[in-house]
Design a protein around this motif. Structure first.
Motif, short mmCIF file in Angstrom:
data_model
loop_
_atom_site.label_atom_id
_atom_site.label_comp_id
_atom_site.label_asym_id
_atom_site.label_seq_id
_atom_site.Cartn_x
_atom_site.Cartn_y
_atom_site.Cartn_z
N ASP A 28 -73.11 92.43 -55.38
CA ASP A 28 -74.24 93.08 -55.69
C ASP A 28 -74.55 92.94 -57.12
N PHE A 29 -73.44 92.97 -58.03
CA PHE A 29 -73.19 92.76 -59.49
C PHE A 29 -73.83 91.58 -59.88
N VAL A 30 -73.54 90.54 -59.19
CA VAL A 30 -74.14 89.16 -59.49
C VAL A 30 -75.54 89.04 -59.18
N ASP A 31 -75.94 89.51 -58.09
CA ASP A 31 -77.22 89.63 -57.76
C ASP A 31 -78.26 90.46 -58.92
N TRP A 32 -77.64 91.55 -59.52
CA TRP A 32 -78.36 92.27 -60.56
C TRP A 32 -78.38 91.55 -61.66
N LEU A 33 -77.36 90.87 -62.18
CA LEU A 33 -77.30 89.84 -63.22
C LEU A 33 -78.79 88.83 -63.33
N LYS A 34 -78.87 88.27 -62.01
CA LYS A 34 -79.94 87.36 -61.65
C LYS A 34 -81.18 88.22 -62.17
N SER A 35 -81.26 89.37 -62.06
CA SER A 35 -82.34 90.12 -62.35
C SER A 35 -82.48 90.19 -63.66
N ARG A 36 -81.73 90.22 -64.66
CA ARG A 36 -81.58 90.52 -65.87
C ARG A 36 -82.10 89.31 -66.58
N ASN A 37 -82.11 89.59 -68.01
CA ASN A 37 -82.55 88.17 -68.86
C ASN A 37 -81.23 87.40 -68.55
N MET A 38 -81.30 86.17 -68.68
CA MET A 38 -80.30 85.28 -68.25
C MET A 38 -79.17 85.54 -69.32
N TYR A 39 -79.48 85.43 -70.62
CA TYR A 39 -78.44 85.43 -71.51
C TYR A 39 -78.33 87.09 -71.98
N ASN A 40 -77.90 88.15 -71.12
CA ASN A 40 -77.84 89.28 -71.33
C ASN A 40 -76.54 90.10 -71.31
N VAL A 41 -76.09 90.58 -69.89
CA VAL A 41 -74.69 90.91 -69.69
C VAL A 41 -73.57 90.40 -69.97
N TYR A 42 -73.77 89.26 -69.34
CA TYR A 42 -72.39 88.24 -69.53
C TYR A 42 -72.92 87.22 -70.52
N ARG A 43 -72.11 87.17 -71.65
CA ARG A 43 -72.44 86.48 -72.63
C ARG A 43 -71.31 85.42 -73.19
N THR A 44 -71.65 84.19 -72.88
CA THR A 44 -70.47 83.16 -72.93
C THR A 44 -71.21 81.82 -73.26
N ASN A 45 -70.30 80.82 -73.39
CA ASN A 45 -71.19 79.52 -73.45
C ASN A 45 -71.76 79.13 -72.24
N LEU A 46 -71.19 79.65 -71.07
CA LEU A 46 -71.90 79.12 -69.66
C LEU A 46 -73.31 79.83 -69.69
N THR A 47 -73.79 80.78 -70.23
CA THR A 47 -75.10 81.36 -70.18
C THR A 47 -75.79 80.91 -71.57
N GLU A 48 -75.07 80.67 -72.47
CA GLU A 48 -75.73 80.18 -73.79
C GLU A 48 -76.45 78.97 -73.49
N ASN A 49 -75.81 78.19 -72.82
CA ASN A 49 -76.24 76.77 -72.50
C ASN A 49 -76.76 76.32 -71.13
N CYS A 50 -77.20 77.48 -70.42
CA CYS A 50 -77.62 77.24 -68.95
C CYS A 50 -79.27 77.18 -69.16
N GLU A 51 -79.60 76.39 -68.31
CA GLU A 51 -81.15 76.17 -68.22
C GLU A 51 -81.55 76.71 -66.90
N LYS A 52 -81.08 76.82 -65.98
CA LYS A 52 -81.39 77.55 -64.84
C LYS A 52 -80.40 78.54 -64.18
N MET A 53 -81.22 79.84 -64.10
CA MET A 53 -80.24 80.93 -63.73
C MET A 53 -79.46 80.58 -62.62
N GLU A 54 -80.39 80.11 -61.53
CA GLU A 54 -79.60 80.22 -60.26
C GLU A 54 -78.30 79.03 -60.25
#
Length: 371
Positions: A119-145
């Motif tokens: 449910d935490f991961v599901d909540w992350l998806k509802s947030r700005n993509m580059y928000n709570v979890y910040r690393t190169n994974l989200t910085e360089n991500c083009e599709k949230m899913e």
């Protein structure tokens, strides 16, 4: 249940996603290193000191608008770092519960152990993509899913040797169980700012936490928790004033770096190598680019730091000034600041903020200056 025993209640944290971790390790090597959030700077001289050292840092800000975002971004410039931006908001905004020690510490423990509930991961998806979890994974991500997936987050997190978490809704004394946990290599940075500045900033933006009657007792509680925590956990708790940090960011950052490295604040030499202690290049570059000019919106971390320290004195209105000074006088005095008493005095830059006997407030609170 005693609060100090909370960390013993966690589920087994040894279950890992080895395949995902291996994939991200290879990806890190291909890209030439890990990435933290906030536009991470290239690693350079001095950064290698932390590249292979496990480090977990919790930034506790007594209230919002106190420089904690800037602090978190600075700390996450270290190689192979992940930056968790206010994960306690999961409790406040998703579970719709008041943030307490009992419901926030398990969330922090999960982050430190790279354990992400569905449910935490599901909540992350509802947030700005580059928000709570910040690393190169989200910085360089083009599709949230693609990026915000349980296995990918776990694998990515497990490759990081440095974990930085910043929170603004937790009380400092709540971290005692985390510091007592022998499985964690945790260091805590307590950040505090003159409440007339932080609360006025919150009020202008219509953000929660602006009521001095509610916020200042909590701020004072944090200040008073520092000496006991420092005594019980030597070398584990660092308390810094916003005003000191942004008046002289490089010197204060050097003290922070010594704290993270485990060096004495007065020492000029690294205890391990015997070489002079210097800021890593990524930190120097970040400070040079983020403390000299205002840029972007109010949530951006590009600031002319010296001007920012006193800017509130020209912006606060008299009614709010007097209200904050009435309810926050103990905090103001504990910081070594003066009470202005009128908008004319506040706006008069010939009147210093610091009391004459406390021109430079110590970075570390001690029993001798305990409010």
């Amino acid at each position: 249940m005693p609060s100090d025993a909370l960390y013993l209640q966690s589920e087994d944290l040894n279950k890992t996603v080895h395949q995902s971790a291996g994939e991200f390790k290879e990806l890190e090597e291909e890209r030439g290193g890990g990435g933290g959030g906030g536009g991470r700077i290239e690693a350079g001289v001095g950064d290698a000191a932390m590249a292979n050292a496990e480090s977990q840092i919790l930034v506790v800000s007594s209230v919002g608008r106190s420089g904690s975002t800037f602090m978190g971004e600075l700390l996450s410039q270290q190689p192979s770092s992940v930056y968790f931006f206010e994960p306690e908001l999961y409790v406040y905004r998703h579970l719709k519960e008041e943030v307490t020690q009992e419901n926030s510490l398990p969330v922090i423990m999960d982050m430190l152990n790279c354990k992400f509930r569905d449910d935490f991961v599901d909540w992350l998806k509802s947030r700005n993509m580059y928000n709570v979890y910040r690393t190169n994974l989200t910085e360089n991500c083009e599709k949230m899913e693609y990026c915000i997936r349980h296995d990918l987050l776990t694998g990515d997190c497990q490759t990081k040797s440095v974990k930085v978490i910043k929170v603004i809704k937790m009380r400092l004394q709540w971290v005692r169980p985390l510091l007592k946990n022998p499985s964690l290599n945790l260091k805590v940075i307590h950040l505090i700012r003159d409440p007339r500045a932080s609360l006025a900033s919150l009020a202008r933006r219509g953000m929660p936490g602006k009521d001095p009657q509610e916020s200042c007792p909590r701020i004072l509680m944090d200040i008073r928790a520092v000496p006991a925590l420092q005594k019980q956990f030597p070398g584990k708790v660092f308390s810094v004033k916003y005003e000191n940090f942004f008046t002289d960011p490089e010197e204060t950052a050097l003290d922070l770096w010594k704290f993270i490295r485990g060096s004495d604040s007065t020492s000029a030499l690294d205890p391990a190598s015997g070489n002079p202690i210097e800021l890593p290049l990524s930190w120097k570059t970040f400070l040079e680019t983020h403390t000299s000019v205002n840029k972007g919106n109010v949530f951006n971390t590009f600031r002319n730091s010296k001007l920012e320290v006193m800017a509130w004195r020209q912006e606060i209105d008299e009614i709010f000034l007097l209200e904050v000074e009435k309810h926050c006088i103990k905090v103001i005095r504990a910081l070594g600041h003066i009470k202005f008493g009128s908008i004319e005095n506040a706006a008069n830059m010939n009147i210093p903020l610091f009391r004459a006997a406390s021109k430079v407030r110590p970075l570390f609170f001690s029993e001798h200056n305990k409010p």
